[in-house]
Design a protein around this motif. Structure first.
Motif, short mmCIF file in Angstrom:
data_model
loop_
_atom_site.label_atom_id
_atom_site.label_comp_id
_atom_site.label_asym_id
_atom_site.label_seq_id
_atom_site.Cartn_x
_atom_site.Cartn_y
_atom_site.Cartn_z
N ASP A 115 1.11 -1.21 0.05
CA ASP A 115 -0.16 0.05 -0.19
C ASP A 115 0.33 1.19 -0.14
O ASP A 115 2.18 0.92 0.23
CB ASP A 115 -1.18 0.24 1.61
CG ASP A 115 -1.61 -1.29 1.14
OD1 ASP A 115 -2.44 -1.04 -0.07
OD2 ASP A 115 -2.09 -1.69 2.34
N ASP A 116 0.56 2.57 -0.06
CA ASP A 116 0.90 3.68 0.00
C ASP A 116 1.43 4.51 0.91
O ASP A 116 0.38 4.79 2.03
CB ASP A 116 -0.06 5.06 -0.72
CG ASP A 116 0.58 5.48 -1.41
OD1 ASP A 116 2.22 5.87 -1.68
OD2 ASP A 116 0.60 7.02 -1.43
N VAL A 117 1.99 3.65 2.07
CA VAL A 117 2.15 3.73 3.01
C VAL A 117 4.30 4.72 3.53
O VAL A 117 4.97 4.40 2.45
CB VAL A 117 2.61 2.58 3.75
CG1 VAL A 117 0.77 2.07 4.17
CG2 VAL A 117 3.41 1.32 3.62
N PRO A 118 4.43 5.34 3.89
CA PRO A 118 5.53 6.24 4.15
C PRO A 118 6.91 5.36 4.32
O PRO A 118 6.49 4.43 5.13
CB PRO A 118 4.96 6.82 5.32
CG PRO A 118 3.58 7.70 5.26
CD PRO A 118 3.45 6.24 4.94
N GLY A 119 7.73 5.93 4.36
CA GLY A 119 8.99 4.98 4.27
C GLY A 119 8.60 3.56 3.72
O GLY A 119 8.40 3.44 2.59
#
Length: 402
Positions: free
Chosen positions: A365-369
């Protein structure tokens, strides 16, 4: 912003992993994988004693400068211990930068080139029938590509075949186990294995095979030629690549694609192999080849010669490295395939992560880091246990390449 604190976390939830944790003065945390199978504590000592004291107080956003500092500044360059240490720091810094930007690392690299990474699983068995059964099970699970390994009649143990059905973990607790090897038996046995596999599952599934450095160049050429009717995706590690010129001889004898590089530590280990188009896939890992910063250079160089990535992805890399590999693979234009040897449920508990297997692909998914974390309390319950990969001997007792 400054690096305030750095630590190594060593844990053994079934096998050993070394994780670097970097904490900034603003509370942002980054993780990197420093696991070097069978030499874990050597990397930990290198980091604790020689790297971390030099990094506290530096700006974690200056990833390139820190990479160059750790590589050029050490004078004694390259090697698996040094490059694994650099890689872990590099991964952690990319993780921090992604969190600061509120973006996945693949967005910082340039965004997605694809929606998911085609992976290959591991099908193995004590004989042909059991290996074919394992291949069919992988097909049912949705794999589009499968590495096939089988026991060899006459050998008590064979690389790639686990002690228990469906699982393969080569590292063993205690001192290194010794395993017998006979190349002639293997060469007689392997083409017949793939003939039977193609008969069982047809030609729509990609098939791969790992010779694991066991063959001389001319033996590798023979195997590749005999496997041509079965259209392998690749033969991996056909011969040791310390001598890169050896692959010229293999190329003269077979059109079966060649993959190598999981033990490489820098672009210099594969420079001639790539520039002379002696291989088709480069398998360097983000953990052992200097991190995202350096592997990006390898991949860009490979793209000039139509060589694609096929990164190592066994359980000797923690989910931290796998998360980095998924981010990298979503971006890299010349992606080929990603190895996937699933971690144990316990390892996944220690390292909760965002990437997942769906219908033959790894997606996230589009998650930070990087999209991975570590449960330090759970990790502390599983202390380091010394373990080694096996060593191989010929029947006369001579040492051979495991």
């Amino acid at each position: 912003m400054k690096i305030e604190r750095i630590q190594t976390i060593v844990t053994c939830p079934g096998r050993n992993f070394v994780t670097v944790k970097i904490v900034t003065d603003e509370g942002v945390i980054g993780l990197g994988d420093a696991t070097l199978n069978g030499r874990e504590l050597a990397v930990k000592a290198y980091l604790d004693e020689h790297v971390f004291p030099c990094l506290v107080g530096r700006d974690p956003r200056n990833i390139e400068d820190i990479w160059q500092y750790l590589y050029r500044g050490a004078y004694w360059r390259r090697g698996p211990v040094t490059m694994s240490a650099i890689a872990a720091v590099d991964m952690a810094l990319w993780d921090i930068k992604g969190k600061l930007a509120g973006m996945p690392v693949y967005q910082l690299l340039g965004g997605k080139s694809r929606d998911g990474l085609m992976v290959y699983g591991h099908a193995n068995g004590k004989d042909h029938a059991e290996a074919i059964e394992a291949v069919q099970q992988h097909v049912e699970e949705g794999y589009k590509a499968i590495r096939v390994q089988s026991g060899v009649p006459g050998l008590a143990k064979t690389y790639g075949v686990g002690k228990t059905k469906g699982f393969y973990e080569p590292a063993e607790k205690g001192l290194p186990p010794e395993e017998p090897w006979d190349t002639s038996l293997y060469l007689r046995h392997t083409p017949e294995l793939f003939r039977k596999v193609r008969e069982a599952v047809g030609h729509d599934i990609h098939l791969l095979h790992d010779a694991h450095h066991r063959l001389t160049p001319i033996e590798a050429g023979r195997l590749g030629k005999e496997l041509e009717p079965y259209s392998l995706f690749w033969i991996e590690d056909a011969t040791p690549a310390e001598n890169q010129e050896a692959f010229r001889l293999i190329r003269q004898h077979t059109t079966t694609p060649l993959a190598i590089g999981e033990v490489f530590n820098s672009i210099w280990d594969c420079k001639d192999l790539i520039s002379e188009q002696l291989i088709d896939y480069i398998r360097s890992t983000i953990t052992h080849a200097g991190g995202i910063t350096h592997v990006r250079r390898i991949a860009d160089f490979a793209a000039l010669y139509q060589v694609r990535t096929g990164f190592h992805g066994a359980t000797d890399l923690s989910p931290v490295c796998m998360a980095a590999a998924v981010n990298f693979g979503l971006w890299v234009p010349n992606f080929g395939i990603q190895e996937l040897m699933p971690h144990s449920p316990l390892t996944n508990e220690v390292f909760p992560h965002n990437y997942r297997f769906e219908d033959g692909y790894l997606v996230m998914d589009d998650v930070p880091g990087l999209g991975v974390d570590i449960d330090e309390a759970l990790a502390a319950r599983y202390p380091y246990e010394r373990a080694y990969l096996p060593v191989a001997r010929l029947r006369d007792g001579s040492m051979w390449n495991w």
